[in-house]
Structures are given as C-alpha cells and as structure tokens.
Write an enzyme that holds these catalytic residues in place. Sequence first.
Site, PDB file in Angstrom:
ATOM      1  N   CYS A 348       1.981 -39.504  48.225  1.00  0.00           N
ATOM      2  CA  CYS A 348       1.663 -40.643  49.084  1.00  0.00           C
ATOM      3  C   CYS A 348       1.396 -41.901  48.257  1.00  0.00           C
ATOM      4  CB  CYS A 348       0.506 -40.302  50.012  1.00  0.00           C
ATOM      5  SG  CYS A 348       0.394 -41.380  51.458  1.00  0.00           S
ATOM      6  N   HIS A 449       1.834 -34.858  52.492  1.00  0.00           N
ATOM      7  CA  HIS A 449       0.580 -34.188  52.165  1.00  0.00           C
ATOM      8  C   HIS A 449       0.679 -32.717  52.559  1.00  0.00           C
ATOM      9  CE1 HIS A 449      -1.770 -37.797  51.273  1.00  0.00           C
ATOM     10  NE2 HIS A 449      -1.257 -38.369  52.341  1.00  0.00           N
TER      11      HIS A 449
END
Length: 510
Positions: A348, A449
């Site tokens: 991310c 994630h």
Amino acid sequence: MNQIIINNSSPTKKRARCLAVLGTGSDVGKSIVVTALCRMFSNRGIKVAPFKAQNMSNNSGITPEGLEMGRAQIVQAEASRIPPHVDMNPVLLKPTGETGSQIVLLGTAVENSTAFEYHTRKKSLFEKACGSLDRLRDDFEFVILEGAGSCAEVNLMPNDIVNLSMAEYADAPVILVGDIHRGGIFAQLVGTLECIEERRRKQIAGFIINRFRGDLRLFEDGKKWIENRTGKQVLGVLPWYNHIMIDAEDSVVIEAPGHVDFKSDSLPAVAVIRLPHISNFTDFDPLSRIKNIRLNYIQTPCDLSGFKAVIIPGSKNTRYDLKWLEETGWSDKITAYADSGGHVIGICGGYQMLGNFVHDPYGLEGTPGTSKGLFLLPIETTLKAPKVTTLTRFSWDEICGTGYEIHMGQTVNESNEYLFEVSDRNNVLCRDFDGCISQNKKIMGTYMHGIFDSPLIAKKWLESIGIENPMVSKLSGFAAKDKEYDLLAEHFEKYIDVDAVLKIAEGKYL
C-alpha cells in the site's frame, strides 16, 4: 462544556442488554477482553455483537459491503461468529499526524480534521454512534461495548462519546480492566474510581486484572485489598500468555522495536520498517507465526544485508514517511540493499514509496506538493479521492489469494509488469491487475493488504526470497483465526469468574 446527554427512553421493542468493558488506560487489554467475551457468549448460544463508538487506529479492515472499520471490531465480530458491520464501529479516526486525523464515519472517509475541530463535532457524532448502537440492540440479543483509552480522563469526560457516557446511554454495567504488568495496579483501579463522579462509580460493577506474571496465589492479598477498598469484585486475574495470536488494535504493541542480533539467532530474518505512520501492521502477523523465520520490526537505520527481505508497510501519511526515510538515512540503506540484490516488498503506502514520485495536488495528507520516491519501481502515484475500500480476490502465477484494499492513491505502472491479477472486488467480477514487480523479480509492490493470510501466497513469497521449506500453517484466513478465538475463550474461562460476569451482564450486580 455541557456534558453530552441523549434521551434513552425505552422503545416499544425490547432491546438487547449491554455490557461495557472500559480501561484504566490505553493498551491495558480492553479489546482482548471484549474478544474473549464475544466468543464466550457465542459459545453459549447467545447472539452477541461488539460495539466501539469511536476508535482511533490506523489498523483497519473492510466489511463485506466494502466499507472501512477498525480491525479490533472486525476481530470481535469474527469471535462472535457474525459478519463485521460498520455499526460496530461508527466513528473511526485514522491519525495522519500529531494533531490531525482522517474521520471515517459509518465506513466512509468524510474529511480530515484537527483534534480541536473534531472536538467541536462530538455531540453530532455521539448521536450517530447512539443510532448505530440502537440498530445493533434491535438485531442482537447482547451487545458488548468497548471503551477507549482511560475512562477517567477528567478533561475529556464532559465530551466523552465512547466510555462512561456511552455506557450510561446503553444502561450497561461496566467491567474495568487494568494492566498489572505496567505496575501500579492498585492506583490504576482505585485512582480511576477517585477521578469519576459518584454516579459514574456506581456504573462500575467489577474489575479484571490483565497480564499477570508469576504465581497467582501471591496476589490473593492484593485482590482482597482491592475488593475491601472499593466494595467491587475482582472478577479475575488473567495471566500473561504467549500461545494465542489475536490481531492487535493499534501499533502500541510494536512501539519499541528491538535490536537484531544475527550472531545469536540463526533463523532467516525478515525486516519490517517501523514507519512513523505505520498502518495495518497486522498484515505481517501470519509471518510472525512461522517457526523457521524471524520477523523483526526495525526503526533505527542499520545495515540490512543480513535480512532475507525488507518490507515497507502501509502508511497513513506516505509523503511524511518518505521524508522520514530520507532524513533518517533509511532511504540510502534500502536502496543500497536493493542494489546489492536484496528483496524488497512494499504494501500500500510502502508500494507508493517504492516508485518515482508521490503527488498530492489536493493536500489530502497535508500541504499540497510532490515527494520523490525511492526509484525502485517504475511507478508514479497521485493521491486523490474517492478512497478505494474493497475485499479483493487475486492470483499470483495461478496461485489464488484474498486480501483487501484501502487507499486513496492512483498508481500508474509504466512497465506493465504487474504482480497480481485481480478477479473480483467486493464480489463484482473483473479482470484487472495490481502492483508491480521489477525485471529481476526482487522488488515488489502491491496495494493488497492481508496477502500473507493466504498460506500458498505466503509460501510462494517466502520461497521467492530464498527461504527453504517455510513452515506455513495449512490453516488460512478465518479458519486460522477461529482456532485462536477458541484458545482465548478457553484461557479466559479458566481464570475469570464466568458466573459473576454473566450476572453482571444480566444486570444482577447491585
């Protein structure tokens, strides 16, 4: 300021009873106690749900509807054997700096706010939170409330929306949790009572003492003193445990990364850079459970050559953390490690940092501008709304995995060398791509994630960095977590007076 009060007149329909778990401070074990109670109640056939009016954490997750909420309440919903819903955490604050946070309201990011600006909105947010609690009480048999920080912050209590005021709105008896490991347990419990009004003291039905080390028999006198001094029952003393792995609520658990001594530890090691605004660090919990590797969080710049791989995690303020990497010398250490053939993966915000530039034209993370990245992947990112929040299915060279995305960045991959192929987002089929991988296959980045929760994905990545026969559990995703919730409930019931807790929950503590 006047204290927040909302009319709590009984509706026609009988609503679920509530129990509140509040704390003497931050990180004393409130989330774990609520998680244990949720599984314990669920084991007894009670339709139970967790609730936290306001959560401050950069460790969040995604609901089946594609909305964002605190990870602790997702964990508690899983322990309750129910799907997570944003009503369980209506207000989520995601810190972007020392005095500001992004406000996520009922699962959607609505604005960035300073602490003072947020303070002025407490009444309206309390009303939103009460609405969420009411809906849960209509749908479930029992709701367990979790507090935030200390319930006895005297300067904050008049505008508190998550601790004693919410417990009062819910007509919920309170169990107060203290942490004996940090010392001063008598002052924690008695001092909390002394700091609150008499009518608030009456809300507190009993105590749970967490993180005890040693022989429990040696604390019997202390337990009796607390009960005699306060007139309230010590419901149990929970010993310290190392055999249960539950996702932590916030990064307090990784606040003090230790020194890595390769001479005394022969296991292959993976490093996670402890960024100032690290988010979703529970991405790496599955790696910490693998017995034949060592996962290390490191904060002070050091020689990385001894690590099998370096992970740059998610960040709630990518540009600030990029500047921190540069100013501390981490940027040089990471690029030197990569140039020498080291394996680096960014998740991310960490993925964004691996690129050439991060642009913030609208000032979503602070002052508008552009930051130079690490120039390790041929990508360029622009921060812009709306925020992407998805549960995602993907594959890596035909190995399937699941994860979730939470980001405001839109990244252009100039190489068209993607890491993952995406098959659906929020149960909507698609054919898309995510991430980037270098030509030598040693530098990787992804917005995904939770990738290491998929055992085959974790095994493939560990083998790609040169770890032979990684001892990855065959249990994946919820099945692995469900086992831990059962262990937690078993531990809880062994050391807590369960009958007394149930009587408190039924309102029979006075």
